[in-house]
Enzyme design. Structure first.
Site, short mmCIF file in Angstrom:
data_model
loop_
_atom_site.label_atom_id
_atom_site.label_comp_id
_atom_site.label_asym_id
_atom_site.label_seq_id
_atom_site.Cartn_x
_atom_site.Cartn_y
_atom_site.Cartn_z
N LYS A 1 42.24 40.75 34.68
CA LYS A 1 43.54 40.72 33.97
C LYS A 1 43.79 39.40 33.26
O LYS A 1 44.80 38.72 33.49
CB LYS A 1 44.67 41.03 34.95
N PRO B 1 45.37 32.89 23.22
CA PRO B 1 44.32 33.73 22.62
C PRO B 1 42.91 33.16 22.71
O PRO B 1 41.97 33.87 23.06
CB PRO B 1 44.79 33.86 21.16
N ARG C 1 41.63 51.58 48.92
CA ARG C 1 41.81 51.79 50.36
C ARG C 1 41.55 53.20 50.87
O ARG C 1 41.04 53.35 51.98
CB ARG C 1 43.21 51.31 50.77
N THR D 1 51.21 48.89 38.90
CA THR D 1 51.64 50.13 39.55
C THR D 1 52.41 49.88 40.84
O THR D 1 52.95 50.80 41.44
CB THR D 1 50.44 51.04 39.85
N GLN E 1 51.67 50.67 46.47
CA GLN E 1 51.62 51.39 45.21
C GLN E 1 52.84 52.31 45.12
O GLN E 1 52.96 53.27 45.88
CB GLN E 1 50.34 52.24 45.11
N ASP F 1 37.91 43.48 36.79
CA ASP F 1 39.37 43.57 36.78
C ASP F 1 39.98 42.20 37.08
O ASP F 1 40.43 41.93 38.19
CB ASP F 1 39.79 44.60 37.84
N HIS G 1 45.07 36.55 31.10
CA HIS G 1 46.38 36.35 30.48
C HIS G 1 46.54 34.87 30.21
O HIS G 1 46.82 34.08 31.11
CB HIS G 1 47.47 36.85 31.44
N ASP G 2 46.32 34.48 28.96
CA ASP G 2 46.37 33.07 28.59
C ASP G 2 46.52 32.99 27.07
O ASP G 2 46.74 34.01 26.41
CB ASP G 2 45.09 32.36 29.06
N LYS H 1 34.83 48.39 41.01
CA LYS H 1 35.76 47.43 40.44
C LYS H 1 35.67 46.12 41.20
O LYS H 1 35.81 46.08 42.43
CB LYS H 1 37.20 47.96 40.49
N THR I 1 41.58 31.02 24.81
CA THR I 1 41.08 31.00 26.18
C THR I 1 40.68 32.40 26.64
O THR I 1 39.64 32.60 27.26
CB THR I 1 42.15 30.42 27.13
N ASP J 1 37.55 45.58 47.26
CA ASP J 1 38.54 44.58 47.63
C ASP J 1 38.12 43.87 48.91
O ASP J 1 38.65 44.12 50.00
CB ASP J 1 39.92 45.23 47.80
#
Length: 225
Positions: A69, A74, A202, A131, A181, A67, A71-72, A40, A76, A18
């Protein structure tokens, strides 16, 4: 590189890079690359550096969990998954399950189309609920946190891949006041609940000695298996 779960305890540890700088991320990754199974690369680093982040981190010899995620619609998402699968070193790719069945099916087809059947190829994950959401928030709106992992394993069987975020060792350096979290657990709890991989950020990134922190988690994974 074939995805293996039990060859060595470190294969279950995924460290989240991160960072908003590729040079900083690679510098850190080099410190612990021999102790982890994957790194990741999420929205922060990928937005800053793009595919170069995958290329440079994968060159350290570890696998990559991309990672983003997706979300669009199908078509795309299928294109994004296909592009992700073509990146050398990518072993895990995720999409957001809230995109619906058609989107998930498109993503699965894209993974299959990208690499011939029988060959090593990335595994596809579906993110359900983050989470960071607690029980109250869940009622307002199923994630594979440790709290759900045991039930998911029972329902879906051993071949179903469970990647568990929100992992926090008991002596984590993460301050509770900065913690976002809500559904967290120790490495031991995660492994015993049935998780295949543990995503840790972290507690390793913020540790005074990241190598020691990573090694301690690997040892805890080994003891829990």
């Amino acid at each position: 590189m074939t995805l293996t779960f039990d060859a060595h305890p470190r294969s279950s540890l995924i460290v989240a890079l991160d960072f908003d700088s590729l040079s900083t991320a690679v510098k850190f990754a080099k410190q612990v690359a021999d102790l982890v199974g994957m790194f990741k690369i999420g929205n922060q680093l990928f937005t800053a550096a793009g595919p170069a982040a995958v290329k440079e981190v994968a060159a350290l010899g570890t696998g990559i969990f991309l990672d983003l995620k997706f979300h669009d619609i199908p078509n795309t998402v299928a294109g994004a998954v296909l592009s992700s699968a073509a990146m050398t070193g990518v072993q895990l790719v995720n999409v957001h399950a809230l995109g619906g069945k058609a989107m998930l099916e498109a993503a699965v087809q894209a993974i299959s189309a990208g690499v011939p059947m029988g060959a090593d190829r990335p595994r596809l994950l579906a993110v359900t609920i983050l989470t960071s959401m607690d029980q109250k928030t869940m009622k307002e709106v199923v994630v594979a946190s440790v709290q759900e992992a045991r039930a998911i394993r029972k329902a879906c069987g051993r071949d179903f891949l469970i990647v568990t975020p929100g992992v926090r060792p008991k002596d984590s350096a993460v301050e509770s006041k900065s913690e976002d979290q809500a559904r967290k657990a120790t490495p031991t709890e995660a492994i015993r609940a049935g998780a295949d991989f543990l995503v840790v950020g972290r507690p390793i990134l913020a540790a005074p000695d990241p190598r020691a922190a990573a090694q301690a988690i690997v040892e805890e994974i080994a003891a829990a298996k």
